[in-house]
Design a protein around this motif. Structure first.
Motif, PDB file in Angstrom:
ATOM      1  N   MET A   1      25.590  59.951  53.455  1.00 45.08           N
ATOM      2  CA  MET A   1      26.839  59.195  53.605  1.00 45.08           C
ATOM      3  C   MET A   1      26.604  58.026  54.542  1.00 45.08           C
ATOM      4  SD  MET A   1      29.226  61.579  56.095  1.00 45.08           S
ATOM      5  CE  MET A   1      30.750  60.840  55.580  1.00 45.08           C
ATOM      6  N   PHE A   3      28.316  56.501  57.712  1.00 41.74           N
ATOM      7  CA  PHE A   3      29.322  56.791  58.724  1.00 41.74           C
ATOM      8  C   PHE A   3      29.176  55.722  59.781  1.00 41.74           C
ATOM      9  CE2 PHE A   3      32.160  58.683  61.513  1.00 41.74           C
ATOM     10  CZ  PHE A   3      31.573  59.013  62.722  1.00 41.74           C
ATOM     11  N   ILE A  21      31.845  57.055  54.129  1.00 46.78           N
ATOM     12  CA  ILE A  21      31.563  56.682  52.741  1.00 46.78           C
ATOM     13  C   ILE A  21      30.543  57.651  52.161  1.00 46.78           C
ATOM     14  CG2 ILE A  21      30.915  54.777  51.221  1.00 46.78           C
ATOM     15  CD1 ILE A  21      33.155  53.972  53.057  1.00 46.78           C
ATOM     16  N   PRO A  22      30.959  58.603  51.294  1.00 45.51           N
ATOM     17  CA  PRO A  22      29.971  59.512  50.716  1.00 45.51           C
ATOM     18  C   PRO A  22      28.985  58.739  49.842  1.00 45.51           C
ATOM     19  CG  PRO A  22      32.199  59.991  49.869  1.00 45.51           C
ATOM     20  CD  PRO A  22      32.329  58.841  50.798  1.00 45.51           C
ATOM     21  N   ASP A  23      27.730  59.193  49.807  1.00 42.45           N
ATOM     22  CA  ASP A  23      26.724  58.543  48.959  1.00 42.45           C
ATOM     23  C   ASP A  23      27.130  58.678  47.496  1.00 42.45           C
ATOM     24  OD1 ASP A  23      23.811  59.683  50.840  1.00 42.45           O
ATOM     25  OD2 ASP A  23      25.106  57.920  51.089  1.00 42.45           O
ATOM     26  N   LEU A  25      26.315  59.468  43.734  1.00 43.35           N
ATOM     27  CA  LEU A  25      25.303  60.420  43.306  1.00 43.35           C
ATOM     28  C   LEU A  25      24.289  59.849  42.335  1.00 43.35           C
ATOM     29  CD1 LEU A  25      27.392  63.649  42.809  1.00 43.35           C
ATOM     30  CD2 LEU A  25      25.860  63.061  44.668  1.00 43.35           C
ATOM     31  N   TYR A  27      25.042  59.543  39.218  1.00 41.10           N
ATOM     32  CA  TYR A  27      25.441  60.040  37.900  1.00 41.10           C
ATOM     33  C   TYR A  27      26.895  60.472  38.027  1.00 41.10           C
ATOM     34  CZ  TYR A  27      25.442  64.772  39.698  1.00 41.10           C
ATOM     35  OH  TYR A  27      25.733  65.896  40.415  1.00 41.10           O
ATOM     36  N   GLY A  28      27.511  60.751  36.892  1.00 42.65           N
ATOM     37  CA  GLY A  28      28.859  61.316  36.942  1.00 42.65           C
ATOM     38  C   GLY A  28      29.942  60.277  37.136  1.00 42.65           C
ATOM     39  N   ALA A  29      31.132  60.772  37.276  1.00 45.23           N
ATOM     40  CA  ALA A  29      32.303  59.903  37.400  1.00 45.23           C
ATOM     41  C   ALA A  29      32.318  59.235  38.771  1.00 45.23           C
ATOM     42  CB  ALA A  29      33.565  60.749  37.229  1.00 45.23           C
ATOM     43  N   ASN A  30      33.047  58.140  38.861  1.00 45.22           N
ATOM     44  CA  ASN A  30      33.356  57.576  40.176  1.00 45.22           C
ATOM     45  C   ASN A  30      32.149  57.235  41.027  1.00 45.22           C
ATOM     46  OD1 ASN A  30      36.222  57.679  39.954  1.00 45.22           O
ATOM     47  ND2 ASN A  30      36.034  59.890  40.074  1.00 45.22           N
ATOM     48  N   LEU A  58      37.700  63.284  56.720  1.00 46.92           N
ATOM     49  CA  LEU A  58      36.627  64.108  56.138  1.00 46.92           C
ATOM     50  C   LEU A  58      37.093  64.841  54.895  1.00 46.92           C
ATOM     51  CD1 LEU A  58      34.533  65.804  58.954  1.00 46.92           C
ATOM     52  CD2 LEU A  58      33.767  64.226  57.187  1.00 46.92           C
ATOM     53  N   ALA A  62      35.338  64.441  51.324  1.00 43.76           N
ATOM     54  CA  ALA A  62      34.783  65.589  50.596  1.00 43.76           C
ATOM     55  C   ALA A  62      35.255  65.607  49.145  1.00 43.76           C
ATOM     56  CB  ALA A  62      35.173  66.900  51.285  1.00 43.76           C
ATOM     57  N   GLU A  63      36.286  64.842  48.822  1.00 39.76           N
ATOM     58  CA  GLU A  63      36.766  64.748  47.440  1.00 39.76           C
ATOM     59  C   GLU A  63      36.267  63.476  46.766  1.00 39.76           C
ATOM     60  OE1 GLU A  63      38.269  67.287  46.043  1.00 39.76           O
ATOM     61  OE2 GLU A  63      38.140  68.297  47.979  1.00 39.76           O
ATOM     62  N   GLY A  64      35.255  62.844  47.366  1.00 47.14           N
ATOM     63  CA  GLY A  64      34.672  61.656  46.743  1.00 47.14           C
ATOM     64  C   GLY A  64      35.471  60.385  46.971  1.00 47.14           C
ATOM     65  N   TYR A 275      43.598  59.524  43.072  1.00 44.33           N
ATOM     66  CA  TYR A 275      42.717  59.235  41.945  1.00 44.33           C
ATOM     67  C   TYR A 275      43.448  58.630  40.747  1.00 44.33           C
ATOM     68  CZ  TYR A 275      38.205  61.117  43.391  1.00 44.33           C
ATOM     69  OH  TYR A 275      36.985  61.307  43.996  1.00 44.33           O
TER      70      TYR A 275
ATOM     71  N   PHE B   3      26.604  62.578  62.708  1.00 43.39           N
ATOM     72  CA  PHE B   3      25.909  62.597  61.430  1.00 43.39           C
ATOM     73  C   PHE B   3      24.528  62.055  61.676  1.00 43.39           C
ATOM     74  CE2 PHE B   3      24.855  62.512  57.154  1.00 43.39           C
ATOM     75  CZ  PHE B   3      24.520  61.239  56.712  1.00 43.39           C
ATOM     76  N   SER B  50      20.779  65.771  43.883  1.00 45.36           N
ATOM     77  CA  SER B  50      21.770  65.178  44.793  1.00 45.36           C
ATOM     78  C   SER B  50      23.155  65.826  44.712  1.00 45.36           C
ATOM     79  CB  SER B  50      21.891  63.667  44.538  1.00 45.36           C
ATOM     80  OG  SER B  50      22.327  63.428  43.212  1.00 45.36           O
ATOM     81  N   GLU B  54      24.785  66.531  49.487  1.00 42.47           N
ATOM     82  CA  GLU B  54      25.888  66.031  50.313  1.00 42.47           C
ATOM     83  C   GLU B  54      27.298  66.453  49.879  1.00 42.47           C
ATOM     84  OE1 GLU B  54      26.001  62.175  52.626  1.00 42.47           O
ATOM     85  OE2 GLU B  54      27.280  61.674  50.914  1.00 42.47           O
ATOM     86  N   LEU B  58      29.820  68.110  52.600  1.00 42.89           N
ATOM     87  CA  LEU B  58      31.088  67.498  53.017  1.00 42.89           C
ATOM     88  C   LEU B  58      32.252  68.459  52.843  1.00 42.89           C
ATOM     89  CD1 LEU B  58      30.852  63.761  51.886  1.00 42.89           C
ATOM     90  CD2 LEU B  58      30.892  64.689  54.204  1.00 42.89           C
ATOM     91  N   VAL B 252      33.955  65.293  41.394  1.00 39.20           N
ATOM     92  CA  VAL B 252      33.110  64.781  42.482  1.00 39.20           C
ATOM     93  C   VAL B 252      31.634  64.863  42.108  1.00 39.20           C
ATOM     94  CG1 VAL B 252      32.481  65.055  44.910  1.00 39.20           C
ATOM     95  CG2 VAL B 252      34.816  65.488  44.189  1.00 39.20           C
ATOM     96  N   SER B 254      30.552  65.609  38.703  1.00 34.56           N
ATOM     97  CA  SER B 254      30.261  65.617  37.263  1.00 34.56           C
ATOM     98  C   SER B 254      31.120  64.598  36.547  1.00 34.56           C
ATOM     99  CB  SER B 254      30.558  66.991  36.699  1.00 34.56           C
ATOM    100  OG  SER B 254      31.962  67.168  36.705  1.00 34.56           O
ATOM    101  N   GLU B 255      31.056  64.678  35.211  1.00 33.84           N
ATOM    102  CA  GLU B 255      31.824  63.767  34.380  1.00 33.84           C
ATOM    103  C   GLU B 255      33.236  64.255  34.130  1.00 33.84           C
ATOM    104  OE1 GLU B 255      28.528  61.087  33.520  1.00 33.84           O
ATOM    105  OE2 GLU B 255      30.706  60.948  33.365  1.00 33.84           O
TER     106      GLU B 255
END
Lengths: 282, 282
Positions: A1, A3, A21-23, A25, A27-30, A58, A62-64, A275, B3, B50, B54, B58, B252, B254-255
């Motif tokens: 992340m 911070f 700011i979470p890293d 990933l 891949y995946g959504a968002n 936090l 944790a929810e992206g 979201y 962190f 990944s 993280e 989190l 968070v 996945s798709e």
């Protein structure tokens, strides 16, 4: 992340805006178009309540969701400084959205109690010339339009929203306005429910009916003003519990770790709200 | 929050242990006696994934649990290096518990898939002379008791547990041992974690999907069964649907659309509860 702390300076005063700011990933959504939320703790405009600071940021991270925490100024620092700091925080996030993988059209502000007043202020004062007149010495509209400062959503927790004598939290307004508490025009300008208009962003609100510090009418009336104008609103009123319950978990209060309070389910609903892209007006 | 990265070094190999230490708010429950969870991502001992790093950390940190992510060595590095790095991480957290506001007797190891195998080895090999004989040159037991390395709990997520030819994930063991050593029966037995369970193996939380085609669910079932023989506290959740590698089971990681999390997504809330629970500690 990532911070970090970004300093917000206005009127010779500097306050920190912490970034969580979470890293992405990879891949995946968002990944590069994530929601952002800027947290304003409560404290009656005379302090900043500890459990409404990092624990909130936090939990959203944790929810992206890219979270920011503004440790804004309070008494004896007066209006319009906290509001300006809040607007500058929104501007910072919007201007750096690409760098942080944030959707610049999905930036929410959120606040607790007096911090909720600050959050709602960003939602209703961004397009009010009377407000910007108070800010002229600081020149915030020198190089950008008012839209730069508009939050896309509000998340209001047991918020101070009304300045009418009957339901308002007098202490907060005394601390925010100082001597100008007798200035009726100003008191009206900082009455968030009275300043709602067609361009106020969608809002999520929650409150407890038994709140004896900030009356539940604050949230009900604000939601009513949004509803009159067809602006999306989500409102949760829980029957029991006093003021300042935060997340309702052991992170924000003295409850046992596996025994969250009844109100604790509000947070997950607020994540969905943040979201939800269907309610954003670009 | 704090962190930061603590490097774990063996010879000329250094791997990062990323530390997520949330700030304590004096008003909350249990401020300087918090649980810790050390996370080992999956990846068949050939890389670290990944989504199992993280985002998991989190979630724990947002609930007041100090979280650590070990980016352990993978192929072509071999056994016992990842195990040594994992034990070293446990030792680091335990030795710094006071400074970080952690309960030194509530440190969980957690792992996903091959990281679950690594986690299960920390739980079963910490007291096995046959293991420490393989590691003599690293002098890990000089001046300290083996208990320093014992995790207090295991949180196993669709873990690789078994090394029996019929149900094991052969790729993992090839990557961990190298093609030659994977023929050494006594090593394969030592790494068959279900066969190494004894009455000092820590209480364990496991979750797995019955539809896992990569690591069959019998892995979790047999580990739990072995613990049950000794009356060791176990919590296990087997979900009927879903394949391998679901991470948090939400948008968070996945798709999935954010408002339709997978059925398994409740697992992290249960794991957090397990991490907080002091009644299961032996």
């Amino acid at each position: 992340m990532k911070f970090f702390t970004h300093d917000i300076t206005v009127g010779g005063i500097t306050v920190p805006l912490h970034g969580y700011i979470p890293d992405p990933l990879g891949y995946g959504a968002n990944q590069d178009n994530r929601p952002a939320i800027i947290v304003f703790p409560g404290g009656g405009y005379e302090g900043l309540t500890c459990w409404e600071t990092e624990p909130i940021a936090l939990k959203y991270a944790a929810e992206g969701i890219c979270a920011f925490l503004l440790m804004y100024s309070y008494a004896p620092v007066r209006f319009p400084i906290p509001q300006l700091q809040a607007f500058l925080a929104i501007r910072y996030v919007r201007e750096h959205a690409k760098e942080y993988g944030i959707n610049p059209n999905n930036i929410a502000t959120t606040g607790y109690s007096a911090g909720g007043h600050l959050s709602a202020s960003t939602g209703v004062l961004w397009n009010k010339p009377e407000f910007w007149t108070y800010c002229e010495p600081y020149d915030p509209l020198n190089d950008v339009g008012m839209e730069m400062y508009r939050p896309n959503k509000l998340v209001l927790s047991y918020a101070v929203l009304k300045s009418d004598t009957e339901y308002h939290h007098h202490g907060s307004f005394e601390n925010l306005l100082g001597d100008r508490i007798t200035d009726d025009a100003l008191l009206s300008l900082v009455a968030c429910d009275k300043q709602v208009d067609d361009n106020t962003p969608p809002a999520f609100l929650w409150h407890t009916a038994e709140d004896d510090l900030v009356h539940v009418r604050n949230s009900i009336d604000f939601a009513g003003e949004l509803a009159k104008r067809g602006i999306p609103a989500e409102l949760h009123i829980y029957p029991h519990g006093g003021h300042g319950l935060g997340l309702g978990t052991c992170v924000t209060s003295d409850v046992r770790c596996n025994e969250p309070l009844d109100i604790a389910d509000w947070f997950e609903r607020s994540v969905r709200f943040v979201y939800d892209e269907s309610m954003i007006k670009a | 929050m704090k962190f930061y990265t603590h490097n774990i070094v063996f010879g000329d190999v250094a791997v990062p242990l990323r530390c997520y230490i949330p700030d304590v708010c004096g008003d909350c429950f249990n401020p300087d006696h918090r649980p810790a969870v050390i996370i080992f991502p999956g990846g068949a001992y050939s890389f670290t994934y990944s989504g199992e790093a993280e985002p998991i950390a989190l979630k724990y940190a947002a609930d007041g649990i100090c979280a650590f992510v070990l980016d352990y060595s993978c192929a072509p590095h071999r056994f016992p290096l990842p195990q040594l790095q994992a034990f070293s991480a446990i030792r680091y957290v335990r030795e710094h518990a006071e400074e970080l506001g952690i309960n030194p007797h509530n440190i969980a190891a957690s792992g996903f898939s091959a990281g679950g195998h690594l986690c299960a080895t920390t739980g079963t090999l910490w007291n096995k002379d046959a293991f420490w004989r393989e590691c003599k040159e690293y002098k890990m037991l000089d001046g300290v008791e083996k208990e320093l390395y014992r995790p207090d709990k295991l949180i196993l997520c669709y873990p690789v547990i078994k090394s029996d030819t019929e149900h094991h994930h052969h790729g993992c063991f090839e990557n961990l041992l190298g093609e030659d050593n994977v023929e050494r029966e006594e090593l394969m037995t030592l790494l068959g974690t279900d066969r190494q369970v004894d009455d000092k193996t820590p209480p364990s939380f496991l979750w797995h999907t019955a539809g896992d085609t990569c690591v069959p669910v019998i892995n979790s079932i047999d580990f739990a069964a072995a613990l049950a023989v000794h009356g060791t506290p176990i919590e296990m959740h087997i979900y009927p649907h879903g394949d391998h590698g679901l991470c948090l089971g939400t948008g968070v990681t996945s798709e999935f659309p954010f408002d339709r999390p997978d059925d398994v997504s409740v697992w992290i809330d249960l794991a957090i509860r397990f991490a907080h629970d002091e009644k299961v500690l032996t």
